[in-house]
Design an enzyme around this catalytic site. Structure first.
Site, PDB file in Angstrom:
ATOM      1  N   ARG A 160       0.975  -1.358  -0.097  1.00 43.70           N
ATOM      2  CA  ARG A 160      -0.195   0.156   0.057  1.00 43.70           C
ATOM      3  C   ARG A 160       0.899   1.372  -0.186  1.00 43.70           C
ATOM      4  O   ARG A 160       0.408   2.200   0.749  1.00 43.70           O
ATOM      5  CB  ARG A 160      -0.970  -0.165   1.137  1.00 43.70           C
ATOM      6  CG  ARG A 160      -1.892  -1.024   1.397  1.00 43.70           C
ATOM      7  CD  ARG A 160      -3.003  -1.473  -0.027  1.00 43.70           C
ATOM      8  NE  ARG A 160      -3.362  -2.768   0.154  1.00 43.70           N
ATOM      9  CZ  ARG A 160      -2.979  -3.720  -0.315  1.00 43.70           C
ATOM     10  NH1 ARG A 160      -2.046  -3.726  -1.195  1.00 43.70           N
ATOM     11  NH2 ARG A 160      -3.462  -4.717  -0.180  1.00 43.70           N
ATOM     12  N   SER A 209     -10.233   0.217   3.596  1.00 44.52           N
ATOM     13  CA  SER A 209      -9.336  -0.089   4.797  1.00 44.52           C
ATOM     14  C   SER A 209      -8.956   1.288   5.290  1.00 44.52           C
ATOM     15  O   SER A 209      -8.360   2.055   4.597  1.00 44.52           O
ATOM     16  CB  SER A 209      -8.251  -0.838   4.584  1.00 44.52           C
ATOM     17  OG  SER A 209      -8.569  -2.256   4.187  1.00 44.52           O
ATOM     18  N   GLU A 280      -4.023   4.035   5.998  1.00 44.72           N
ATOM     19  CA  GLU A 280      -3.906   3.654   4.679  1.00 44.72           C
ATOM     20  C   GLU A 280      -4.713   4.741   3.698  1.00 44.72           C
ATOM     21  O   GLU A 280      -4.234   5.259   2.746  1.00 44.72           O
ATOM     22  CB  GLU A 280      -4.624   2.146   4.401  1.00 44.72           C
ATOM     23  CG  GLU A 280      -4.522   1.869   3.138  1.00 44.72           C
ATOM     24  CD  GLU A 280      -4.907   0.473   2.738  1.00 44.72           C
ATOM     25  OE1 GLU A 280      -4.675  -0.512   3.425  1.00 44.72           O
ATOM     26  OE2 GLU A 280      -5.502   0.012   1.848  1.00 44.72           O
TER      27      GLU A 280
HETATM   28  C1  LIG Z   1     -15.435  -0.813  -0.547  1.00 49.84           C
HETATM   29  C2  LIG Z   1     -14.015  -1.082  -0.809  1.00 49.84           C
HETATM   30  C3  LIG Z   1     -12.967  -1.803  -0.819  1.00 49.84           C
HETATM   31  C4  LIG Z   1     -11.849  -1.828  -0.947  1.00 49.84           C
HETATM   32  N1  LIG Z   1     -11.105  -2.845  -1.243  1.00 49.84           N
HETATM   33  C5  LIG Z   1      -9.937  -2.598  -1.380  1.00 49.84           C
HETATM   34  C6  LIG Z   1      -8.662  -3.881  -1.364  1.00 49.84           C
HETATM   35  O1  LIG Z   1      -9.245  -4.875  -1.539  1.00 49.84           O
HETATM   36  N2  LIG Z   1      -7.575  -3.464  -1.655  1.00 49.84           N
HETATM   37  C7  LIG Z   1      -6.885  -2.175  -1.758  1.00 49.84           C
HETATM   38  O2  LIG Z   1      -5.733  -2.080  -2.064  1.00 49.84           O
HETATM   39  N3  LIG Z   1      -7.908  -1.086  -1.733  1.00 49.84           N
HETATM   40  C8  LIG Z   1      -9.204  -1.367  -1.351  1.00 49.84           C
HETATM   41  N4  LIG Z   1      -9.745  -0.325  -1.304  1.00 49.84           N
HETATM   42  C9  LIG Z   1      -9.241   1.023  -1.366  1.00 49.84           C
HETATM   43  C10 LIG Z   1      -9.405   1.889  -2.697  1.00 49.84           C
HETATM   44  O3  LIG Z   1     -10.268   1.232  -3.656  1.00 49.84           O
HETATM   45  C11 LIG Z   1      -7.813   1.474  -3.394  1.00 49.84           C
HETATM   46  O4  LIG Z   1      -6.807   2.265  -2.751  1.00 49.84           O
HETATM   47  C12 LIG Z   1      -7.784   2.252  -4.693  1.00 49.84           C
HETATM   48  O5  LIG Z   1      -6.774   1.776  -5.532  1.00 49.84           O
HETATM   49  C13 LIG Z   1      -7.905   3.712  -4.945  1.00 49.84           C
HETATM   50  O6  LIG Z   1      -8.032   4.157  -6.128  1.00 49.84           O
HETATM   51  P1  LIG Z   1      -8.848   5.473  -6.364  1.00 49.84           P
HETATM   52  O7  LIG Z   1      -8.897   5.733  -7.883  1.00 49.84           O
HETATM   53  O8  LIG Z   1     -10.306   5.450  -5.902  1.00 49.84           O
HETATM   54  O9  LIG Z   1      -7.849   6.602  -5.662  1.00 49.84           O
HETATM   55  P2  LIG Z   1      -8.336   7.645  -4.758  1.00 49.84           P
HETATM   56  O10 LIG Z   1      -9.077   7.101  -3.488  1.00 49.84           O
HETATM   57  O11 LIG Z   1      -9.236   8.682  -5.542  1.00 49.84           O
HETATM   58  O12 LIG Z   1      -7.016   8.256  -4.374  1.00 49.84           O
HETATM   59  C14 LIG Z   1      -6.017   7.569  -3.709  1.00 49.84           C
HETATM   60  C15 LIG Z   1      -4.664   8.188  -3.782  1.00 49.84           C
HETATM   61  O13 LIG Z   1      -4.302   7.949  -4.907  1.00 49.84           O
HETATM   62  C16 LIG Z   1      -3.950   9.357  -5.716  1.00 49.84           C
HETATM   63  N5  LIG Z   1      -4.380   9.069  -6.908  1.00 49.84           N
HETATM   64  C17 LIG Z   1      -5.446   8.609  -7.511  1.00 49.84           C
HETATM   65  N6  LIG Z   1      -5.449   8.637  -8.917  1.00 49.84           N
HETATM   66  C18 LIG Z   1      -4.027   9.036  -9.285  1.00 49.84           C
HETATM   67  C19 LIG Z   1      -3.338   9.240 -10.575  1.00 49.84           C
HETATM   68  N7  LIG Z   1      -4.022   9.081 -11.604  1.00 49.84           N
HETATM   69  N8  LIG Z   1      -2.168   9.526 -10.347  1.00 49.84           N
HETATM   70  C20 LIG Z   1      -1.354   9.880  -9.085  1.00 49.84           C
HETATM   71  N9  LIG Z   1      -2.236   9.766  -7.928  1.00 49.84           N
HETATM   72  C21 LIG Z   1      -3.293   9.372  -7.890  1.00 49.84           C
HETATM   73  C22 LIG Z   1      -4.698  10.243  -4.903  1.00 49.84           C
HETATM   74  O14 LIG Z   1      -4.062  11.529  -4.896  1.00 49.84           O
HETATM   75  C23 LIG Z   1      -4.688   9.740  -3.470  1.00 49.84           C
HETATM   76  O15 LIG Z   1      -3.385   9.947  -2.810  1.00 49.84           O
HETATM   77  C24 LIG Z   1     -11.161  -0.438  -1.083  1.00 49.84           C
HETATM   78  C25 LIG Z   1     -11.922   0.478  -1.004  1.00 49.84           C
HETATM   79  C26 LIG Z   1     -13.525   0.459  -0.933  1.00 49.84           C
HETATM   80  C27 LIG Z   1     -14.373   1.743  -0.809  1.00 49.84           C
END
Ligand SMILES: Cc1cc2nc3c(=O)[nH]c(=O)nc-3n(C[C@H](O)[C@H](O)[C@H](O)COP(=O)(O)OP(=O)(O)OC[C@H]3O[C@@H](n4cnc5c(N)ncnc54)[C@H](O)[C@@H]3O)c2cc1C
Length: 292
Positions: A160, A209, A280
């Site tokens: 992570r 998480s 996280e």
């Molecule tokens: C129900 C649920 C289940 C989940 N299960 C998991 C799991 O099993 N495993 C897991 O690892 N995570 C899980 N997550 C967390 C989340 O989905 C992941 O961390 C996911 O990868 C975040 O992606 P996002 O595009 O929504 O990023 P955001 O939440 O929008 O951003 C997260 C971070 O990434 C950065 N970011 C986003 N896009 C970019 C880009 N293009 N360039 C640079 N930085 C960027 C943001 O600035 C921020 O710092 C879960 C979340 C939920 C709600």
């Protein structure tokens, strides 16, 4: 270059809390992205990216930054041979569909991760024994000065974690996948989603998480549960009854209430187990947890 002002970010986060972004833009191509990054540098403005906001908590008063959401070409995905090429704003769901339709496996682990490809790189998202670093070839990382392709090790991907900093935008990612029968991919996805539904609050508004697991043996959820905090509520924010490492928006929650719950969980886990939980979820704006 189209800039929106004071855009409410609670609409763009899965927990549904948070205030406005001072500036907001939706670049739809690499050229538009570079133009926006150049503008922000000229203004001395911090740049942040939001994907699906699925691991993000935004300050209730908002954030004094340019917040970008990648769209158009930067959110598309296609298959070239056994390589999946996806824009940083492409959702994991779209990537999984493209891979499955092309008979390519290896991305199934992401079926229950509701994010984008760029967010996945930033977080080195993972589940069920795999993560971004295991399937990524490289990512095109763009900032105000350059556009460079970086490998997982150059990005420092680990549990992570990545070395990406604000202002560095993942514009595109290449994943190396492997041929797999479509029926086997579908069956695997169905099995993983059922496992997820059985253990996590998949129908509630959460940000995934809350804390990282201190180790493979010590899950943050179990530690919080053993402190008797399942169901603990502050305002509209609630520690999930289903999995204690999730905070639910039980109605009208604020980010401040989520932070207060996180602080309480950290304090209690430290008191009982002597461990300092590390969050996280990513913070946007001047949010921080008090020391334990
Ligand atoms: C129900 C649920 C289940 C989940 N299960 C998991 C799991 O099993 N495993 C897991 O690892 N995570 C899980 N997550 C967390 C989340 O989905 C992941 O961390 C996911 O990868 C975040 O992606 P996002 O595009 O929504 O990023 P955001 O939440 O929008 O951003 C997260 C971070 O990434 C950065 N970011 C986003 N896009 C970019 C880009 N293009 N360039 C640079 N930085 C960027 C943001 O600035 C921020 O710092 C879960 C979340 C939920 C709600």
């Amino acid at each position: 270059m189209k800039l929106e002002e004071n855009v409410d970010l609670s609409r763009f986060t899965t927990i549904g809390t948070g205030g406005p972004a001072r500036f907001f833009a939706r670049p739809a191509s690499l050229a538009e992205l570079q133009e926006l990054l150049g503008w922000a540098r000229g203004e001395g403005m911090t740049v942040e990216v939001i994907g699906l906001g699925s691991n993000m908590l935004v300050h209730d008063d908002g954030v004094a930054a340019l917040v970008l959401r990648l769209e158009g070409e930067l959110a598309e995905a296609q298959v070239e041979g056994d390589v999946l090429v996806a824009g940083g704003g492409a959702t994991n769901a779209v990537c999984l569909h493209r891979a499955r339709d092309a008979g390519l496996g290896g991305f199934e682990f992401a079926s229950a991760i509701p994010g984008t490809v760029g967010g996945g790189v930033r977080m080195n998202a993972g589940a069920y024994g795999s993560d971004w670093s295991a399937v990524m070839i490289d990512a095109l990382v763009v900032d105000a000065e350059s556009a460079r392709s970086l490998t997982p090790s150059e990005l420092g991907l680990s549990y992570r974690h990545s070395r990406l900093t604000p202002g560095q935008v993942v514009a595109q990612v290449r994943f190396r996948l492997e041929p797999r029968p479509v029926v086997a991919i579908k069956a695997h996805v169905t099995e993983l989603l059922a496992r997820r539904k059985a253990t996590q609050p998949t129908t509630k508004r959460t940000f995934g998480s809350v804390f990282k697991n201190p180790s493979a043996e010590q899950g943050a959820g179990r530690l919080i549960e053993e402190c008797g905090l399942k169901g603990h509520r502050i305002g509209g924010a609630l520690i999930s009854d289903r999995h204690a490492n999730f905070i639910e928006n039980a109605g009208g929650a604020t980010s401040a209430e989520a932070i207060a719950l996180m602080a309480e969980a950290r304090r209690r886990v430290h008191e009982r187990f002597g461990l300092e939980l590390e969050h996280e979820v990513r913070f946007l704006g001047p949010l921080e947890l008090p020391p334990v």
